[in-house]
Design a protein around this motif. Structure first.
Motif, PDB file in Angstrom:
ATOM      1  N   TRP A   2       7.104  90.058   2.821  1.00 48.52           N
ATOM      2  CA  TRP A   2       8.503  89.936   2.383  1.00 48.52           C
ATOM      3  C   TRP A   2       9.104  88.585   2.727  1.00 48.52           C
ATOM      4  CZ3 TRP A   2       9.060  92.887  -1.402  1.00 48.52           C
ATOM      5  CH2 TRP A   2       8.700  94.239  -1.409  1.00 48.52           C
ATOM      6  N   SER A   3       8.514  87.853   3.647  1.00 48.06           N
ATOM      7  CA  SER A   3       9.089  86.527   3.993  1.00 48.06           C
ATOM      8  C   SER A   3       8.678  85.462   2.994  1.00 48.06           C
ATOM      9  CB  SER A   3       8.684  86.115   5.414  1.00 48.06           C
ATOM     10  OG  SER A   3       7.305  85.772   5.466  1.00 48.06           O
ATOM     11  N   GLY A   4       7.738  85.757   2.099  1.00 41.05           N
ATOM     12  CA  GLY A   4       7.301  84.780   1.098  1.00 41.05           C
ATOM     13  C   GLY A   4       8.068  84.926  -0.203  1.00 41.05           C
ATOM     14  N   GLY A   5       7.508  84.353  -1.240  1.00 38.94           N
ATOM     15  CA  GLY A   5       8.144  84.426  -2.562  1.00 38.94           C
ATOM     16  C   GLY A   5       8.990  83.217  -2.888  1.00 38.94           C
ATOM     17  N   LEU A   6       8.709  82.094  -2.221  1.00 40.94           N
ATOM     18  CA  LEU A   6       9.580  80.922  -2.365  1.00 40.94           C
ATOM     19  C   LEU A   6       9.088  80.046  -3.526  1.00 40.94           C
ATOM     20  CD1 LEU A   6      10.398  80.837   1.368  1.00 40.94           C
ATOM     21  CD2 LEU A   6      11.788  81.666  -0.497  1.00 40.94           C
ATOM     22  N   HIS A   7       9.445  80.532  -4.702  1.00 45.97           N
ATOM     23  CA  HIS A   7       8.866  80.101  -5.984  1.00 45.97           C
ATOM     24  C   HIS A   7       9.307  78.752  -6.533  1.00 45.97           C
ATOM     25  CE1 HIS A   7      12.239  82.596  -8.274  1.00 45.97           C
ATOM     26  NE2 HIS A   7      12.722  81.773  -7.375  1.00 45.97           N
ATOM     27  N   HIS A   8      10.319  78.110  -5.928  1.00 49.52           N
ATOM     28  CA  HIS A   8      10.782  76.820  -6.494  1.00 49.52           C
ATOM     29  C   HIS A   8      10.077  75.601  -5.906  1.00 49.52           C
ATOM     30  CE1 HIS A   8      13.961  78.892  -8.590  1.00 49.52           C
ATOM     31  NE2 HIS A   8      14.592  79.243  -7.486  1.00 49.52           N
ATOM     32  N   ASP A  54       7.482  87.732 -11.853  1.00 48.04           N
ATOM     33  CA  ASP A  54       8.603  87.262 -11.031  1.00 48.04           C
ATOM     34  C   ASP A  54       9.903  87.912 -11.493  1.00 48.04           C
ATOM     35  OD1 ASP A  54      10.809  85.533 -10.275  1.00 48.04           O
ATOM     36  OD2 ASP A  54       9.396  83.904  -9.900  1.00 48.04           O
ATOM     37  N   ILE A  55      10.479  88.795 -10.642  1.00 50.49           N
ATOM     38  CA  ILE A  55      11.726  89.467 -11.027  1.00 50.49           C
ATOM     39  C   ILE A  55      12.936  88.945 -10.255  1.00 50.49           C
ATOM     40  CG2 ILE A  55      10.602  91.546 -11.923  1.00 50.49           C
ATOM     41  CD1 ILE A  55      11.390  93.004  -9.314  1.00 50.49           C
ATOM     42  N   ASP A  56      12.781  87.816  -9.585  1.00 46.93           N
ATOM     43  CA  ASP A  56      13.923  87.113  -8.999  1.00 46.93           C
ATOM     44  C   ASP A  56      14.868  86.713 -10.144  1.00 46.93           C
ATOM     45  OD1 ASP A  56      14.189  85.124  -6.204  1.00 46.93           O
ATOM     46  OD2 ASP A  56      15.296  84.498  -7.991  1.00 46.93           O
ATOM     47  N   VAL A  57      16.157  86.660  -9.891  1.00 45.97           N
ATOM     48  CA  VAL A  57      17.111  86.297 -10.961  1.00 45.97           C
ATOM     49  C   VAL A  57      16.941  84.840 -11.407  1.00 45.97           C
ATOM     50  CG1 VAL A  57      19.079  85.528  -9.545  1.00 45.97           C
ATOM     51  CG2 VAL A  57      19.508  86.691 -11.728  1.00 45.97           C
ATOM     52  N   HIS A  58      16.268  84.035 -10.587  1.00 49.22           N
ATOM     53  CA  HIS A  58      16.019  82.628 -10.943  1.00 49.22           C
ATOM     54  C   HIS A  58      14.626  82.466 -11.568  1.00 49.22           C
ATOM     55  CE1 HIS A  58      19.087  82.393  -7.651  1.00 49.22           C
ATOM     56  NE2 HIS A  58      19.623  81.505  -8.488  1.00 49.22           N
ATOM     57  N   HIS A  59      14.485  81.413 -12.360  1.00 54.83           N
ATOM     58  CA  HIS A  59      13.199  81.120 -12.993  1.00 54.83           C
ATOM     59  C   HIS A  59      12.159  80.708 -11.945  1.00 54.83           C
ATOM     60  CE1 HIS A  59      10.622  78.145 -15.485  1.00 54.83           C
ATOM     61  NE2 HIS A  59      10.161  79.365 -15.655  1.00 54.83           N
ATOM     62  N   GLY A  60      10.946  81.241 -12.058  1.00 53.60           N
ATOM     63  CA  GLY A  60       9.868  80.885 -11.117  1.00 53.60           C
ATOM     64  C   GLY A  60       9.227  79.558 -11.499  1.00 53.60           C
ATOM     65  N   ASP A  61      10.005  78.498 -11.475  1.00 55.03           N
ATOM     66  CA  ASP A  61       9.552  77.202 -12.015  1.00 55.03           C
ATOM     67  C   ASP A  61       8.406  76.557 -11.235  1.00 55.03           C
ATOM     68  OD1 ASP A  61      11.209  76.666  -9.843  1.00 55.03           O
ATOM     69  OD2 ASP A  61      12.251  74.981 -10.797  1.00 55.03           O
ATOM     70  N   GLY A  62       8.415  76.681  -9.904  1.00 55.19           N
ATOM     71  CA  GLY A  62       7.383  76.020  -9.100  1.00 55.19           C
ATOM     72  C   GLY A  62       6.000  76.609  -9.350  1.00 55.19           C
ATOM     73  N   VAL A  63       5.939  77.924  -9.504  1.00 54.08           N
ATOM     74  CA  VAL A  63       4.658  78.592  -9.759  1.00 54.08           C
ATOM     75  C   VAL A  63       4.217  78.267 -11.187  1.00 54.08           C
ATOM     76  CG1 VAL A  63       3.429  80.794  -9.731  1.00 54.08           C
ATOM     77  CG2 VAL A  63       5.338  80.415  -8.136  1.00 54.08           C
TER      78      VAL A  63
END
Ligand code: ZL4
Ligand code: CA
Ligand code: ZN
Length: 390
Positions: free
Chosen positions: A138-144, A177-186
């Protein structure tokens, strides 16, 4: 709360290091690593920690981070100090690496980054070794985060590192990726390969919503001979999408993607800023609907790397991630929707003390996504999938 049994036929592992939790971006910064403490307390109050394998994730090494990131960027990340923001001789690098209000320099920054990245690496390795079927960080997911640049509260891209590990054992990996922001980095990291299909659902408004990328027609490199062509899939949405339309859209898109692409493993980013009442988000999802997406991905029974991401109303982030942990454990039915009396920090969950508060009713937002618009998205995704083979 009765004990939660281990799921039958598969293992779930939890990868975390409590030293991530006390890091602080600054008092009014929306990103609060403390939400991880709240999540863990809720998971423990429900007794879920007895039903999975718990691993203390070690920090990712410099060499592990350098599998994706530029060493000049890592060197700077390792050496920079909170006071450097004001030093003229540092300003060139600070601008170059995109530090500032969104990505502040705080005490222990490098430790924080290497710990959350270590969690996703550890999780991906357990999947590759067949020591786990579902691995959670849960501490990960830092997609930008980019190769050589911080962005949008993200400094190192743990998801890219986790997927690179999965690619050592699987010919194709799908990213959802269901974050409200675009997963641009991935998306950017795997832009030129057909070995990763990236799929992001997000609020899209080129000029007024971060990061401004992820249009429907942004599907990969434009040259048809580039293997990455068509392997980025974007689902741009407007404000206020509700439970029913989101779940339907998610299934209508993710189902055919998995069936067509036939990935060997899936990485799922569960950013909780797509919930209603999020401080930064603008969707209208309840905890149950967010979880329904996780449950749907789970039905495909593929090795699953589950990471967190955004989420700026900590009480709701912890509700969603605790509920999703129960789904991954096949124990959602065994969990009391009333938050246990015994949970630490119980006051944060009042006045309702419910795991499923009516978030969609608490902040009135019109659903700006018409049926016709959503049908058009599904149609256009079907057309894109004609270019993809498993
Ligand atoms: C803040 O109050 O849209 C940062 C960021 C810090 C405290 C003090 C500084 C006040 C909202 C956001 C000024 C802040 C100005 N503080 C920030 C274009 C922007 C330039 C920076 O969920 N300003 C940039 C990033 C997004 C922009 C979203 C989502 C991450 C994830 C995965 C990242 N950046 C405008 C904003 C505050 C702040 C208040 C903020 N920043 C809201 N949205 C952004 O996808 C983890
Ligand atoms: Ca997204
Ligand atoms: Zn986000």
């Amino acid at each position: 709360q009765n004990a939660i049994p281990r799921p039958s036929g598969y293992r779930v592992s939890w990868h975390a290091n409590p030293d991530v939790e006390p890091h602080h971006f600054g008092s009014s910064h929306p990103m609060k690593p403390w939400r991880l403490t709240l999540t863990k307390q809720l998971v423990m109050a429900y007794g879920m920690h007895h039903a999975m394998d718990l691993y203390l994730a070690r920090a990712a090494t410099y060499e592990e981070l350098a599998e994706f990131h530029h060493t000049d960027y890592l060197d700077f990340l390792q050496q920079v100090m909170p006071g450097d923001m004001e030093k003229p001789e540092k300003s060139e690098s600070i601008v170059k690496y995109n530090f500032g209000d969104d990505c502040p320099i705080f005490n222990g920054l490098y430790e924080y980054c290497s710990l959350y990245a270590g969690g996703s690496l550890d999780a991906a390795r357990k999947l590759c070794n067949n020591q786990s079927e579902i691995a959670i960080n849960w501490s990960g997911g830092l997609h930008h985060a980019k190769k050589g640049e911080a962005s949008g509260f993200c400094y190192v891209n743990d998801i890219v590192l986790g997927i690179l590990q999965l690619l050592r054992h699987h010919p194709r990996v799908m990213y959802v990726d269901i974050d409200v922001h675009h997963g641009d980095g991935v998306e950017q990291a795997f832009w030129s390969t057909d070995r990763v299909l990236t799929v992001s659902f997000h609020k899209y408004d080129k000029d007024n919503f971060f990061p401004g990328t992820g249009a429907r027609d942004s599907t990969g490199p434009s040259h048809p001979l580039n293997p990455g062509a068509h392997h980025a899939l974007n689902v741009p949405l407007h404000d206020g999408i509700d439970d029913k339309s989101y779940i339907q859209l998610f299934k209508d898109i993710v189902g055919p993607c998995i069936e067509t692409y036939k990935p060997g493993a899936i990485a799922l980013q569960c950013g909780a800023d797509s919930l209603g009442c999020d401080r930064l988000g603008c969707f209208n999802l309840n905890v149950g609907a967010h979880g329904a997406c996780v449950a749907y991905v789970k039905t495909f029974n593929l090795p699953l790397l589950v990471v967190g991401g955004g989420g700026y109303t900590p009480r709701n982030v912890s509700r969603a991630w605790a509920h999703e942990t129960s789904i991954l454990l096949d124990a959602a039915d065994l969990i009391d929707p009333n938050i246990p009396e015994t949970v630490t920090f119980r006051n944060h969950f009042g006045p309702d003390y419910s795991l499923f508060p009516p978030l969609s009713e608490m902040r009135k937002l019109d659903n700006k996504n018409s049926r016709a618009y959503l049908n058009g998205l599904v149609q256009s995704v079907r057309e894109q999938l004609r270019y993809i083979r498993g």
